[in-house]
Design a protein around this motif. Structure first.
Motif, PDB file in Angstrom:
ATOM      1  N   MET A   1      40.837  49.446  40.734  1.00 56.16           N
ATOM      2  CA  MET A   1      41.050  48.246  41.509  1.00 56.16           C
ATOM      3  C   MET A   1      40.796  48.527  42.992  1.00 56.16           C
ATOM      4  O   MET A   1      40.195  47.708  43.668  1.00 56.16           O
ATOM      5  CB  MET A   1      42.490  47.755  41.320  1.00 56.16           C
ATOM      6  CG  MET A   1      42.582  46.347  40.939  1.00 56.16           C
ATOM      7  SD  MET A   1      44.182  45.645  40.506  1.00 56.16           S
ATOM      8  CE  MET A   1      45.416  46.661  41.171  1.00 56.16           C
ATOM      9  N   ASP A   6      35.984  45.128  38.845  1.00 50.82           N
ATOM     10  CA  ASP A   6      36.640  44.099  38.051  1.00 50.82           C
ATOM     11  C   ASP A   6      37.202  44.730  36.779  1.00 50.82           C
ATOM     12  O   ASP A   6      37.000  45.920  36.521  1.00 50.82           O
ATOM     13  CB  ASP A   6      35.691  42.949  37.721  1.00 50.82           C
ATOM     14  CG  ASP A   6      34.495  43.382  36.877  1.00 50.82           C
ATOM     15  OD1 ASP A   6      34.436  44.533  36.429  1.00 50.82           O
ATOM     16  OD2 ASP A   6      33.614  42.530  36.651  1.00 50.82           O
ATOM     17  N   ASN A   7      37.930  43.940  36.006  1.00 48.10           N
ATOM     18  CA  ASN A   7      38.585  44.469  34.805  1.00 48.10           C
ATOM     19  C   ASN A   7      37.602  45.068  33.814  1.00 48.10           C
ATOM     20  O   ASN A   7      37.878  46.089  33.183  1.00 48.10           O
ATOM     21  CB  ASN A   7      39.404  43.371  34.126  1.00 48.10           C
ATOM     22  CG  ASN A   7      40.624  42.994  34.925  1.00 48.10           C
ATOM     23  OD1 ASN A   7      40.845  43.488  36.026  1.00 48.10           O
ATOM     24  ND2 ASN A   7      41.429  42.115  34.380  1.00 48.10           N
ATOM     25  N   ILE A  10      36.532  48.527  35.017  1.00 47.69           N
ATOM     26  CA  ILE A  10      37.658  49.450  34.862  1.00 47.69           C
ATOM     27  C   ILE A  10      37.793  49.845  33.394  1.00 47.69           C
ATOM     28  O   ILE A  10      37.961  51.021  33.072  1.00 47.69           O
ATOM     29  CB  ILE A  10      38.966  48.820  35.393  1.00 47.69           C
ATOM     30  CG1 ILE A  10      38.879  48.612  36.903  1.00 47.69           C
ATOM     31  CG2 ILE A  10      40.167  49.690  35.033  1.00 47.69           C
ATOM     32  CD1 ILE A  10      39.996  47.763  37.480  1.00 47.69           C
ATOM     33  N   SER A  22      43.845  44.294  31.594  1.00 47.22           N
ATOM     34  CA  SER A  22      44.510  43.084  32.064  1.00 47.22           C
ATOM     35  C   SER A  22      46.027  43.208  31.965  1.00 47.22           C
ATOM     36  O   SER A  22      46.755  42.834  32.900  1.00 47.22           O
ATOM     37  CB  SER A  22      44.021  41.888  31.254  1.00 47.22           C
ATOM     38  OG  SER A  22      44.624  40.714  31.710  1.00 47.22           O
ATOM     39  N   ILE A  25      47.286  45.728  34.639  1.00 42.15           N
ATOM     40  CA  ILE A  25      47.228  45.149  35.983  1.00 42.15           C
ATOM     41  C   ILE A  25      48.331  44.108  36.163  1.00 42.15           C
ATOM     42  O   ILE A  25      48.967  44.042  37.221  1.00 42.15           O
ATOM     43  CB  ILE A  25      45.834  44.561  36.264  1.00 42.15           C
ATOM     44  CG1 ILE A  25      44.833  45.716  36.426  1.00 42.15           C
ATOM     45  CG2 ILE A  25      45.837  43.681  37.509  1.00 42.15           C
ATOM     46  CD1 ILE A  25      43.396  45.288  36.583  1.00 42.15           C
ATOM     47  N   ARG A  43      45.117  41.275  43.975  1.00 38.89           N
ATOM     48  CA  ARG A  43      44.483  42.588  43.818  1.00 38.89           C
ATOM     49  C   ARG A  43      44.456  43.321  45.162  1.00 38.89           C
ATOM     50  O   ARG A  43      44.750  44.508  45.243  1.00 38.89           O
ATOM     51  CB  ARG A  43      43.084  42.451  43.242  1.00 38.89           C
ATOM     52  CG  ARG A  43      43.081  41.980  41.803  1.00 38.89           C
ATOM     53  CD  ARG A  43      41.677  41.735  41.298  1.00 38.89           C
ATOM     54  NE  ARG A  43      41.031  42.928  40.829  1.00 38.89           N
ATOM     55  CZ  ARG A  43      41.041  43.341  39.557  1.00 38.89           C
ATOM     56  NH1 ARG A  43      41.683  42.639  38.648  1.00 38.89           N
ATOM     57  NH2 ARG A  43      40.437  44.439  39.211  1.00 38.89           N
TER      58      ARG A  43
END
Length: 54
Positions: A1, A6-7, A10, A22, A25, A43
């Protein structure tokens, strides 16, 4: 992050699912006391909170 990923990126890097990222986070946001908002800045606030504790 903290690197601006972005997810999906990652998840690919860590070889896990997008859903796992998700969930993790969301837990980070919860522990930092960053409630859901429409602003989309959670974020950035999470990264700043992390950096302030270093």
């Amino acid at each position: 992050m903290a690197e601006g990923h972005d997810n999906t990126m990652i998840a690919k890097t860590l070889v896990v699912t997008d859903r796992s990222v998700s969930k993790h986070i969301a837990n980070v946001f919860l522990k930092l006391g960053l409630p859901p908002s429409d602003s989309g800045h959670r974020r950035v606030l999470a990264v700043l909170a992390y950096l302030n504790n270093q």
